[in-house]
Design a protein around this motif. Structure first.
Motif, PDB file in Angstrom:
ATOM      1  N   GLN A 106       7.514  16.428 -12.357  1.00 47.53           N
ATOM      2  CA  GLN A 106       8.915  16.133 -12.090  1.00 47.53           C
ATOM      3  C   GLN A 106       9.075  14.691 -11.602  1.00 47.53           C
ATOM      4  OE1 GLN A 106      11.521  18.197 -12.703  1.00 47.53           O
ATOM      5  NE2 GLN A 106       9.982  19.536 -13.633  1.00 47.53           N
ATOM      6  N   PRO A 107      10.220  14.049 -11.858  1.00 51.17           N
ATOM      7  CA  PRO A 107      10.398  12.648 -11.453  1.00 51.17           C
ATOM      8  C   PRO A 107      10.157  12.412  -9.968  1.00 51.17           C
ATOM      9  CG  PRO A 107      12.149  13.330 -12.941  1.00 51.17           C
ATOM     10  CD  PRO A 107      11.361  14.566 -12.629  1.00 51.17           C
ATOM     11  N   GLU A 108      10.622  13.358  -9.107  1.00 52.39           N
ATOM     12  CA  GLU A 108      10.425  13.161  -7.669  1.00 52.39           C
ATOM     13  C   GLU A 108       8.956  13.230  -7.285  1.00 52.39           C
ATOM     14  OE1 GLU A 108      11.800  17.472  -8.361  1.00 52.39           O
ATOM     15  OE2 GLU A 108      12.274  15.452  -9.100  1.00 52.39           O
ATOM     16  N   VAL A 109       8.178  14.056  -8.021  1.00 50.69           N
ATOM     17  CA  VAL A 109       6.739  14.143  -7.751  1.00 50.69           C
ATOM     18  C   VAL A 109       6.042  12.862  -8.209  1.00 50.69           C
ATOM     19  CG1 VAL A 109       4.617  15.434  -8.214  1.00 50.69           C
ATOM     20  CG2 VAL A 109       6.793  16.654  -7.954  1.00 50.69           C
ATOM     21  N   ARG A 110       6.454  12.355  -9.366  1.00 49.21           N
ATOM     22  CA  ARG A 110       5.862  11.101  -9.846  1.00 49.21           C
ATOM     23  C   ARG A 110       6.167   9.957  -8.881  1.00 49.21           C
ATOM     24  NH1 ARG A 110       7.852  12.704 -15.026  1.00 49.21           N
ATOM     25  NH2 ARG A 110       9.456  11.090 -14.947  1.00 49.21           N
ATOM     26  N   ALA A 111       7.355   9.968  -8.298  1.00 48.59           N
ATOM     27  CA  ALA A 111       7.718   8.913  -7.346  1.00 48.59           C
ATOM     28  C   ALA A 111       6.812   8.944  -6.122  1.00 48.59           C
ATOM     29  CB  ALA A 111       9.182   9.077  -6.924  1.00 48.59           C
ATOM     30  N   VAL A 112       6.592  10.149  -5.583  1.00 48.69           N
ATOM     31  CA  VAL A 112       5.684  10.285  -4.426  1.00 48.69           C
ATOM     32  C   VAL A 112       4.272   9.881  -4.818  1.00 48.69           C
ATOM     33  CG1 VAL A 112       4.701  11.893  -2.756  1.00 48.69           C
ATOM     34  CG2 VAL A 112       7.112  12.087  -3.387  1.00 48.69           C
ATOM     35  N   ALA A 113       3.850  10.258  -6.032  1.00 50.03           N
ATOM     36  CA  ALA A 113       2.498   9.937  -6.486  1.00 50.03           C
ATOM     37  C   ALA A 113       2.272   8.428  -6.549  1.00 50.03           C
ATOM     38  CB  ALA A 113       2.233  10.569  -7.851  1.00 50.03           C
ATOM     39  N   ILE A 114       3.284   7.683  -6.995  1.00 51.59           N
ATOM     40  CA  ILE A 114       3.168   6.221  -7.068  1.00 51.59           C
ATOM     41  C   ILE A 114       2.888   5.646  -5.682  1.00 51.59           C
ATOM     42  CG2 ILE A 114       4.461   4.091  -7.487  1.00 51.59           C
ATOM     43  CD1 ILE A 114       5.919   5.614  -9.748  1.00 51.59           C
ATOM     44  N   VAL A 115       3.638   6.126  -4.694  1.00 49.75           N
ATOM     45  CA  VAL A 115       3.467   5.634  -3.327  1.00 49.75           C
ATOM     46  C   VAL A 115       2.080   5.981  -2.800  1.00 49.75           C
ATOM     47  CG1 VAL A 115       4.330   5.786  -0.970  1.00 49.75           C
ATOM     48  CG2 VAL A 115       5.939   5.786  -2.881  1.00 49.75           C
ATOM     49  N   VAL A 116       1.660   7.210  -3.016  1.00 54.77           N
ATOM     50  CA  VAL A 116       0.373   7.665  -2.499  1.00 54.77           C
ATOM     51  C   VAL A 116      -0.775   6.895  -3.145  1.00 54.77           C
ATOM     52  CG1 VAL A 116      -1.180   9.649  -2.317  1.00 54.77           C
ATOM     53  CG2 VAL A 116       1.262   9.940  -1.917  1.00 54.77           C
ATOM     54  N   VAL A 117      -0.664   6.620  -4.435  1.00 51.48           N
ATOM     55  CA  VAL A 117      -1.714   5.868  -5.132  1.00 51.48           C
ATOM     56  C   VAL A 117      -1.859   4.472  -4.541  1.00 51.48           C
ATOM     57  CG1 VAL A 117      -2.262   4.724  -7.315  1.00 51.48           C
ATOM     58  CG2 VAL A 117      -1.665   7.136  -7.297  1.00 51.48           C
ATOM     59  N   ILE A 118      -0.738   3.828  -4.235  1.00 54.68           N
ATOM     60  CA  ILE A 118      -0.804   2.484  -3.646  1.00 54.68           C
ATOM     61  C   ILE A 118      -1.517   2.538  -2.294  1.00 54.68           C
ATOM     62  CG2 ILE A 118       0.586   0.626  -2.650  1.00 54.68           C
ATOM     63  CD1 ILE A 118       2.617   1.152  -4.873  1.00 54.68           C
ATOM     64  N   GLY A 119      -1.189   3.543  -1.483  1.00 51.81           N
ATOM     65  CA  GLY A 119      -1.873   3.692  -0.203  1.00 51.81           C
ATOM     66  C   GLY A 119      -3.356   3.972  -0.379  1.00 51.81           C
ATOM     67  N   ALA A 120      -3.696   4.785  -1.372  1.00 51.72           N
ATOM     68  CA  ALA A 120      -5.097   5.112  -1.625  1.00 51.72           C
ATOM     69  C   ALA A 120      -5.878   3.873  -2.051  1.00 51.72           C
ATOM     70  CB  ALA A 120      -5.194   6.193  -2.699  1.00 51.72           C
ATOM     71  N   ILE A 121      -5.293   3.081  -2.934  1.00 51.18           N
ATOM     72  CA  ILE A 121      -5.952   1.853  -3.379  1.00 51.18           C
ATOM     73  C   ILE A 121      -6.239   0.952  -2.183  1.00 51.18           C
ATOM     74  CG2 ILE A 121      -5.602  -0.282  -4.671  1.00 51.18           C
ATOM     75  CD1 ILE A 121      -4.045   1.372  -6.731  1.00 51.18           C
ATOM     76  N   MET A 122      -5.247   0.802  -1.314  1.00 52.55           N
ATOM     77  CA  MET A 122      -5.392  -0.105  -0.176  1.00 52.55           C
ATOM     78  C   MET A 122      -6.480   0.378   0.781  1.00 52.55           C
ATOM     79  SD  MET A 122      -2.483  -1.138   2.612  1.00 52.55           S
ATOM     80  CE  MET A 122      -2.454   0.561   3.226  1.00 52.55           C
ATOM     81  N   SER A 123      -6.458   1.652   1.169  1.00 50.84           N
ATOM     82  CA  SER A 123      -7.379   2.139   2.192  1.00 50.84           C
ATOM     83  C   SER A 123      -8.807   2.269   1.679  1.00 50.84           C
ATOM     84  CB  SER A 123      -6.886   3.481   2.740  1.00 50.84           C
ATOM     85  OG  SER A 123      -6.836   4.459   1.716  1.00 50.84           O
ATOM     86  N   ILE A 124      -8.983   2.763   0.449  1.00 50.47           N
ATOM     87  CA  ILE A 124     -10.334   2.959  -0.083  1.00 50.47           C
ATOM     88  C   ILE A 124     -10.950   1.635  -0.508  1.00 50.47           C
ATOM     89  CG2 ILE A 124     -11.709   4.132  -1.833  1.00 50.47           C
ATOM     90  CD1 ILE A 124      -9.542   6.289  -1.945  1.00 50.47           C
ATOM     91  N   LEU A 125     -10.148   0.789  -1.136  1.00 50.05           N
ATOM     92  CA  LEU A 125     -10.643  -0.517  -1.571  1.00 50.05           C
ATOM     93  C   LEU A 125     -11.094  -1.351  -0.380  1.00 50.05           C
ATOM     94  CD1 LEU A 125     -10.873  -1.817  -4.388  1.00 50.05           C
ATOM     95  CD2 LEU A 125      -8.728  -3.011  -3.908  1.00 50.05           C
ATOM     96  N   ASP A 126     -10.382  -1.220   0.729  1.00 59.78           N
ATOM     97  CA  ASP A 126     -10.707  -2.005   1.916  1.00 59.78           C
ATOM     98  C   ASP A 126     -12.133  -1.747   2.387  1.00 59.78           C
ATOM     99  OD1 ASP A 126      -9.658  -3.628   4.382  1.00 59.78           O
ATOM    100  OD2 ASP A 126     -10.611  -1.845   5.217  1.00 59.78           O
TER     101      ASP A 126
END
Length: 500
Positions: A8-28
């Motif tokens: 659903q669009p609202e789920v995809r929206a949350v997923a985009i945000v979570v992915v950005i946070g995941a990239i930042m924390s794990i990449l660090d």
């Protein structure tokens, strides 16, 4: 793609945000590890002290994970996610401004206290937005940065260390975090997480006092074993033993508490305990393998961290490609068969590394890594998705920290086991070496002479990595059986929230 198969669009929206946070924390984490030696030189501090830049971060990370379920219920995932990302970005800026090793270590602890909640809070938000039955596709989305960041982190870190100031190891988080905050403000729903405790605000203080330091001490003990290569070491066994006693005390407390900070009683649910065990053992196989891959290329083949990172990249590409399919298949067929298939592929693709030599073709290893990545893509996140599929919506907040703790402890255990085995294998083929330090000090000519014996040491260590993968297949089969038994049952509904 059918309409039903789309998120659903609202789920995809949350997923985009979570992915950005995941990239930042794990990449660090992976970026900074590459720069440890540079930081030691730039800050004029011994490696034993600088190593606490990583150790302090990991301990802080482990300490706050148990809190995530309660804060999500009390304040809401959006509010908490934005707060911890803001804290992470601020701490990153302070790390970049650090003037000494001691100040950098202190700021890294602050960064870990914020970063420890980024992924679990995001997973809670996604699980409750998508519903348990859609977690396969959801986890396949956020799983991509989880498997790609450890692969590309060393490459990015190597480029930063080689061409920019060490301070950019931390400043790189600022634009990523700022983008995540803007998107979270616009896209994430503001409701509180739906949990058993409702909005009563009760915090299990005794459970927190037992579990948070317990997990941190276990992670510290295992990391000490991994760094020294010695099991019988008071500096490792002391914290490890105390940590295990604290966690055992928490388990006894949580079994009787009405609203424990982490609900261990969920392990009694059919299939959930098996899924949790699979998550832990798969984490051991993943993170343990990530220790061996770069070390083989650097110690045995004499390559730089940047070159080693590039040669490991095929594994991440294979994982990313596999996740595109594994998520949909998990939602359609259940996690049991998908995870079992992934673990079998992972086991088969580990065999070339068991028989590795000092001159094994890079092309053969790259091809094996692609297949290995496919196995990881079908095993790691589908295992986590399977655990969520067996939960009611109101059980998600208190189950998420449980799964994250098991994955983190499993990863630390895998790294510790393989580090000890590798140290002893190298000492066995190079008498008097005492570990990998002597290999690092060899000239290229000397390294060429011992390349095959050192490769034999890595091959013997990969046997243990293979054993970890095979052990993970056992709970995966149990989970598969449990899913088949419950396949015809309706999707579990949330219980009514009890009155405060």
């Amino acid at each position: 793609m059918t309409r039903q198969s789309r998120l659903q669009p609202e789920v995809r929206a949350v997923a985009i945000v979570v992915v950005i946070g995941a990239i930042m924390s794990i990449l660090d984490t992976t970026i900074v590890n590459v720069g440890i030696e540079t930081l030691s030189q730039e800050l004029n501090s011994p490696l034993a002290t600088i190593q606490w830049i990583s150790t302090g971060y990991l301990l802080a990370l482990a300490t706050v994970i148990p809190l995530t379920g309660w804060v999500a219920e009390r304040f809401g995932p959006k509010q908490v996610w934005m707060a911890v990302v803001t804290g992470f970005v601020a701490a990153s800026a302070l790390c970049g401004l650090a003037w000494s090793a001691e100040s950098l270590i202190a700021f890294r602890v602050l960064q870990g206290l914020a970063g420890g909640m980024v992924m679990p809070i995001g997973m809670i938000a996604l699980a409750q937005a998508a519903g348990p039955r859609n977690m396969g596709r959801v986890m396949s989305v956020i799983g991509v940065p989880m498997l790609l960041a450890p692969v590309f982190g060393p490459v990015i870190g190597g480029l930063i260390v080689e061409h920019l100031s060490w301070r950019w190891l931390f400043y790189v988080n600022l634009p990523i975090g700022a983008l995540g905050l803007v998107l979270a403000w616009r896209l994430m729903p503001g409701a509180r997480a739906e949990g058993k405790a409702g909005d009563s605000g009760r915090l299990d203080l005794l459970g927190l006092a037992l579990l948070s330091p317990g997990v941190a001490l276990i992670v510290y003990g295992l990391s000490e074993i991994a760094s020294t290569g010695r099991v019988v070491d008071p500096q490792a066994l002391g914290p490890l033993g105390v940590g295990m006693l604290l966690v055992a005390g928490f388990a006894l407390h949580a079994w009787r508490a009405r609203f424990p900070i982490v609900d261990v009683r969920l392990l009694r649910k059919p299939g959930f305990g098996a899924a949790a065990a699979t998550v832990s053992l798969a984490g051991a196989a993943l993170f343990g393998g990530m220790l061996l891959l770069p070390l083989y290329y650097q110690l045995d083949r004499g390559l730089s961290p940047l070159q080693a990172g590039l040669l490991i990249a095929p594994q991440g590409l294979g994982a990313a490609a596999a996740m595109h399919w594994s998520g949909r298949m998990t939602d359609r067929l259940g996690g049991g068969p998908i995870v079992t298939f992934g673990l079998v592929v992972l086991a088969v693709s580990t065999l070339p590394f068991v028989f590795v030599t000092g001159s094994t073709s890079y092309a053969l290893l790259a091809g094996s890594l692609v297949v290995r990545g496919i196995g990881l893509g079908f095993a790691m996140m589908p295992a986590m998705a399977s655990a969520y599929r067996l939960l009611r919506t109101d059980e998600v907040p208190r189950a998420t920290p449980l799964l994250n703790v098991l994955q983190r402890v499993g990863g630390s255990l895998g790294v510790a086991i393989l580090a000890v085995v590798l140290q002893r294998q190298i000492a066995g083929v190079l008498p008097g070496a005492g570990g990998d330090g002597v290999v690092q000090a060899l000239t290229p000519a000397q390294r060429a002479q011992v390349a095959d014996p050192v490769a034999d040491a890595f091959g013997a260590t990969y046997v243990w990595s293979l054993v970890l993968v095979l052990l993970a297949i056992i709970p995966a089969l149990v989970m598969w059986r449990a899913e088949r038994r419950t396949a015809d049952l309706p999707t579990p509904a949330a219980r009514p929230v009890p009155a405060a």
